[in-house]
Design a protein around this motif. Structure first.
Motif, mmCIF file in Angstrom:
data_model
loop_
_atom_site.group_PDB
_atom_site.id
_atom_site.type_symbol
_atom_site.label_atom_id
_atom_site.label_comp_id
_atom_site.label_asym_id
_atom_site.label_seq_id
_atom_site.Cartn_x
_atom_site.Cartn_y
_atom_site.Cartn_z
ATOM 1 N N SER A 1 105.232 38.060 15.105
ATOM 2 C CA SER A 1 103.813 37.795 14.877
ATOM 3 C C SER A 1 103.578 36.294 14.744
ATOM 4 O O SER A 1 104.522 35.521 14.557
ATOM 5 N N PRO A 2 102.305 35.860 14.796
ATOM 6 C CA PRO A 2 102.015 34.441 14.550
ATOM 7 C C PRO A 2 102.534 33.968 13.194
ATOM 8 O O PRO A 2 103.012 32.842 13.065
ATOM 9 N N GLY A 3 102.471 34.838 12.180
ATOM 10 C CA GLY A 3 102.984 34.461 10.868
ATOM 11 C C GLY A 3 104.478 34.205 10.882
ATOM 12 O O GLY A 3 104.972 33.270 10.234
ATOM 13 N N GLN A 4 105.223 35.020 11.630
ATOM 14 C CA GLN A 4 106.670 34.824 11.725
ATOM 15 C C GLN A 4 107.009 33.569 12.522
ATOM 16 O O GLN A 4 107.954 32.848 12.198
ATOM 17 N N LEU A 5 106.249 33.311 13.570
ATOM 18 C CA LEU A 5 106.474 32.085 14.352
ATOM 19 C C LEU A 5 106.171 30.852 13.501
ATOM 20 O O LEU A 5 106.899 29.855 13.537
ATOM 21 N N TYR A 6 105.099 30.936 12.727
ATOM 22 C CA TYR A 6 104.743 29.812 11.858
ATOM 23 C C TYR A 6 105.814 29.599 10.798
ATOM 24 O O TYR A 6 106.194 28.460 10.506
ATOM 25 N N ARG A 7 106.318 30.686 10.233
ATOM 26 C CA ARG A 7 107.380 30.574 9.228
ATOM 27 C C ARG A 7 108.621 29.933 9.843
ATOM 28 O O ARG A 7 109.301 29.134 9.192
ATOM 29 N N ALA A 8 108.897 30.244 11.107
ATOM 30 C CA ALA A 8 110.039 29.634 11.790
ATOM 31 C C ALA A 8 109.865 28.120 11.906
ATOM 32 O O ALA A 8 110.840 27.365 11.797
ATOM 33 N N ILE A 9 108.618 27.669 12.112
ATOM 34 C CA ILE A 9 108.363 26.230 12.196
ATOM 35 C C ILE A 9 108.611 25.570 10.845
ATOM 36 O O ILE A 9 109.226 24.498 10.764
ATOM 37 N N LEU A 10 108.139 26.211 9.770
ATOM 38 C CA LEU A 10 108.406 25.683 8.433
ATOM 39 C C LEU A 10 109.912 25.556 8.204
ATOM 40 O O LEU A 10 110.399 24.534 7.702
ATOM 41 N N GLU A 11 110.650 26.585 8.572
ATOM 42 C CA GLU A 11 112.104 26.567 8.395
ATOM 43 C C GLU A 11 112.745 25.474 9.242
ATOM 44 O O GLU A 11 113.598 24.712 8.752
ATOM 45 N N GLY A 12 112.342 25.383 10.511
ATOM 46 C CA GLY A 12 112.964 24.405 11.403
ATOM 47 C C GLY A 12 112.764 22.978 10.939
ATOM 48 O O GLY A 12 113.694 22.159 10.989
ATOM 49 N N ALA A 13 111.551 22.647 10.467
ATOM 50 C CA ALA A 13 111.293 21.290 9.977
ATOM 51 C C ALA A 13 112.171 20.976 8.764
ATOM 52 O O ALA A 13 112.721 19.872 8.638
ATOM 53 N N LEU A 14 112.333 21.956 7.866
ATOM 54 C CA LEU A 14 113.169 21.736 6.680
ATOM 55 C C LEU A 14 114.659 21.725 7.034
ATOM 56 O O LEU A 14 115.436 20.991 6.412
ATOM 57 N N PHE A 15 115.063 22.508 8.012
ATOM 58 C CA PHE A 15 116.463 22.466 8.439
ATOM 59 C C PHE A 15 116.809 21.088 9.000
ATOM 60 O O PHE A 15 117.906 20.573 8.769
ATOM 61 N N ASN A 16 115.891 20.486 9.742
ATOM 62 C CA ASN A 16 116.139 19.141 10.266
ATOM 63 C C ASN A 16 116.243 18.134 9.119
ATOM 64 O O ASN A 16 117.103 17.241 9.121
ATOM 65 N N LEU A 17 115.378 18.284 8.107
ATOM 66 C CA LEU A 17 115.480 17.422 6.929
ATOM 67 C C LEU A 17 116.801 17.652 6.186
ATOM 68 O O LEU A 17 117.405 16.720 5.658
ATOM 69 N N TYR A 18 117.256 18.903 6.163
ATOM 70 C CA TYR A 18 118.529 19.188 5.503
ATOM 71 C C TYR A 18 119.693 18.567 6.282
ATOM 72 O O TYR A 18 120.672 18.119 5.678
ATOM 73 N N GLN A 19 119.590 18.529 7.600
ATOM 74 C CA GLN A 19 120.586 17.801 8.381
ATOM 75 C C GLN A 19 120.639 16.339 7.946
ATOM 76 O O GLN A 19 121.724 15.755 7.797
ATOM 77 N N CYS A 20 119.469 15.742 7.749
ATOM 78 C CA CYS A 20 119.401 14.358 7.268
ATOM 79 C C CYS A 20 120.072 14.228 5.902
ATOM 80 O O CYS A 20 120.805 13.276 5.648
ATOM 81 N N TYR A 21 119.799 15.201 5.037
ATOM 82 C CA TYR A 21 120.387 15.192 3.692
ATOM 83 C C TYR A 21 121.912 15.232 3.769
ATOM 84 O O TYR A 21 122.604 14.506 3.041
ATOM 85 N N GLU A 22 122.434 16.069 4.637
ATOM 86 C CA GLU A 22 123.887 16.158 4.792
ATOM 87 C C GLU A 22 124.468 14.824 5.247
ATOM 88 O O GLU A 22 125.518 14.385 4.740
ATOM 89 N N VAL A 23 123.801 14.167 6.185
ATOM 90 C CA VAL A 23 124.296 12.882 6.678
ATOM 91 C C VAL A 23 124.238 11.820 5.588
ATOM 92 O O VAL A 23 125.214 11.095 5.341
ATOM 93 N N LEU A 24 123.102 11.697 4.899
ATOM 94 C CA LEU A 24 122.935 10.641 3.905
ATOM 95 C C LEU A 24 123.881 10.829 2.722
ATOM 96 O O LEU A 24 124.480 9.865 2.237
ATOM 97 N N THR A 25 124.021 12.059 2.249
ATOM 98 C CA THR A 25 124.905 12.277 1.104
ATOM 99 C C THR A 25 126.371 12.134 1.495
ATOM 100 O O THR A 25 127.206 11.756 0.659
ATOM 101 N N ARG A 26 126.694 12.406 2.742
ATOM 102 C CA ARG A 26 128.073 12.182 3.202
ATOM 103 C C ARG A 26 128.381 10.691 3.273
ATOM 104 O O ARG A 26 129.467 10.238 2.886
ATOM 105 N N GLU A 27 127.441 9.906 3.750
ATOM 106 C CA GLU A 27 127.659 8.469 3.900
ATOM 107 C C GLU A 27 127.499 7.715 2.592
ATOM 108 O O GLU A 27 128.117 6.660 2.398
ATOM 109 N N ALA A 28 126.678 8.230 1.670
ATOM 110 C CA ALA A 28 126.428 7.531 0.400
ATOM 111 C C ALA A 28 126.954 8.375 -0.757
ATOM 112 O O ALA A 28 128.137 8.369 -1.072
#
Length: 473
Positions: free
Chosen positions: A353-380
């Motif tokens: 549904s549109p709600g599930q697709l929208y929820r996937a976008i919320l998840e994807g944006a946060l997953f990309n931010l979590y990738q950033c978190y993994e990189v920054l905390t690994r380096e610092a």
């Protein structure tokens, strides 16, 4: 003492009146509208006009003692000797220089040297590569021409002074991070000289408001104006995060995480950026897709039939069965730094549904931010606290997802506009009402705790996201 804050963000003009007593007296904002505006290319004069309009509305009825400007890192425009724009303003989202940056990346040694000199990645986000690309397209300089950010252009119009803050300049790719000056070698490579850039000043510098601009704003001529600083650095100030161990996370048009250091923090291998902040240095990582992906889905895909609030409610009621969404509609910054990476849905079913697709976008944006978190905390290092601000605060669902995905307590800033509060802090410091931006008082924030059951679910989903990320480029 009252400070008028004017912030030219990626998608809207914002204004705030802040009192030295610690009170936000008024806020106004208005989205940019018209054919002159996209996320990537904007009309600098129209941005200025929008800012003056919301500034006048915010300041009406209050005595204003000074103006402090905010903007975004990585913008670029060319102006003539009279300060008139000769080009549009190319924002951080402009990826036209992707091929130019890719050719530069072919020399790994040069890429590493550039990174350790500037703190900037080899990527089309940065004005250095934008300028090289525009030169290849035939754009050339005339005597007196200057390269400016949108923030410096606004400052010139308000004061008649061509000034760039060191903090804003540190995101250009032209600044030597260690000397905090324009880098002669890089200027020569770009066929430029220092005369082609505004004068650099630190965060305590002020100049006087011109009479004509004072008339437009309804203010007294001659009041001090603080040069434009980038919203990322201002967010760190306004969140009270210039000390050790505090990470800021902001989710607006794009997303970013940052930590402050006393000296430049540059890993051996280029992976995270490092820029100047007022009295500090910031190491961090940023994404190109966040609320801009939500706007794309709500507007271009669904045709504006639902508000973001309605879509939030639909997502919350939809359950956990979602496809994977790669949030690279506007290219990728961290972790892969692929300017031309494409985004979209994977694993969509006819039953979604549109709600599930929208929820996937919320998840994807946060997953990309979590990738950033993994990189920054690994380096610092892993921070003791994460303080969040920006568009994510408007959605309780998204905030809880953030805590669950990161598996950390998230402190929500008392105000959505942490960067504007940071600009107010610089204004109060420059005018002598405060000793240092580090002393800016920040109220108690609400703490969002992760749900252990959801954490397990999102770890499984994150693994699917990472598999899809590795397959699609």
């Amino acid at each position: 003492m009252n400070i008028l804050v004017l912030e030219a963000s990626t998608s809207s003009a914002k204004a705030m009146v802040y009192s030295s007593e610690g009170e936000i007296l008024r806020e106004h904002s208005a989205p940019y509208r018209g054919r002159e505006f996209s996320v990537a290319v904007q009309n600098p004069q129209k941005v200025l006009e929008g800012l003056l309009t919301v500034g006048k509305e915010a300041a009406e009825g209050f005595p204003i003692d000074g103006i402090s400007l905010g903007g975004t890192w990585h913008s670029l425009l060319l102006a003539d000797r009279a300060g008139r724009p000769k080009t549009d303003c190319y924002t951080w989202a402009y990826t036209g220089a992707a091929d130019t940056a890719a050719r530069f990346r072919q020399d790994e040694g040069e890429t590493v040297r550039y990174y350790h000199k500037t703190g900037c990645m080899t990527h089309s986000t940065y004005p250095f590569f934008k300028w090289l690309h525009l030169g290849e397209e035939g754009l050339s300089l005339r005597p007196g021409d200057q390269l400016m950010t949108q923030g410096a252009y606004i400052y010139y119009q308000l004061t008649g002074q061509a000034v760039e803050s060191v903090s804003m300049a540190s995101g250009s790719g032209f600044l030597n991070l260690h000397s905090r000056t324009w880098d002669g070698e890089l200027l020569e490579r770009a066929s430029l000289g220092e005369e082609n850039f505004p004068r650099l000043e630190e965060h305590t510098y002020t100049s006087s408001l011109r009479g004509d601009m004072a008339g437009i704003l309804g203010l007294q001529a001659g009041i001090p104006v603080i040069p434009a600083h980038p919203d990322g650095a201002l967010n760190q100030v306004g969140s009270g995060a210039l000390g050790d161990g505090v990470m800021t996370l902001s989710a607006g048009t794009s997303g970013a995480i940052r930590m402050a250091f006393d000296r430049p923090y540059l890993p051996v291998h280029p992976s995270i950026w490092c820029y100047c902040a007022p009295g500090k240095y910031l190491a961090g990582a940023a994404t190109s897709g966040c609320t801009n992906c939500l706007d794309w889905f709500a507007g271009q895909v669904l045709g504006g039939r639902y508000s973001l609030r309605e879509l939030d409610q639909m997502a919350e009621a939809s359950g956990p069965d979602t496809p994977v969404f790669l949030p690279f509609l506007f290219g990728e910054r961290c972790p892969g730094w692929h300017d031309s990476r494409l985004g979209g849905f994977l694993g969509v079913k006819g039953s979604h549904s549109p709600g599930q697709l929208y929820r996937a976008i919320l998840e994807g944006a946060l997953f990309n931010l979590y990738q950033c978190y993994e990189v920054l905390t690994r380096e610092a290092y892993s921070p003791r606290e994460i303080r969040a601000s920006g568009g994510v605060m408007k959605s309780p669902l998204w905030l809880q997802m953030l805590a669950d995905i990161f598996g950390r307590e998230i402190t929500v800033h008392p105000s959505e506009q942490a960067s504007m509060l940071g600009a107010a802090a610089l204004g109060l410091t420059a005018l002598g009402a405060m000793d240092s931006p580090e002393r800016f008082p920040v109220g108690e924030g609400k703490v969002i705790c992760p749900n252990p059951e959801n954490r397990v679910l999102y770890q499984e989903k994150y693994a699917r996201y990472r598999e899809s990320y590795a397959r699609v480029l």
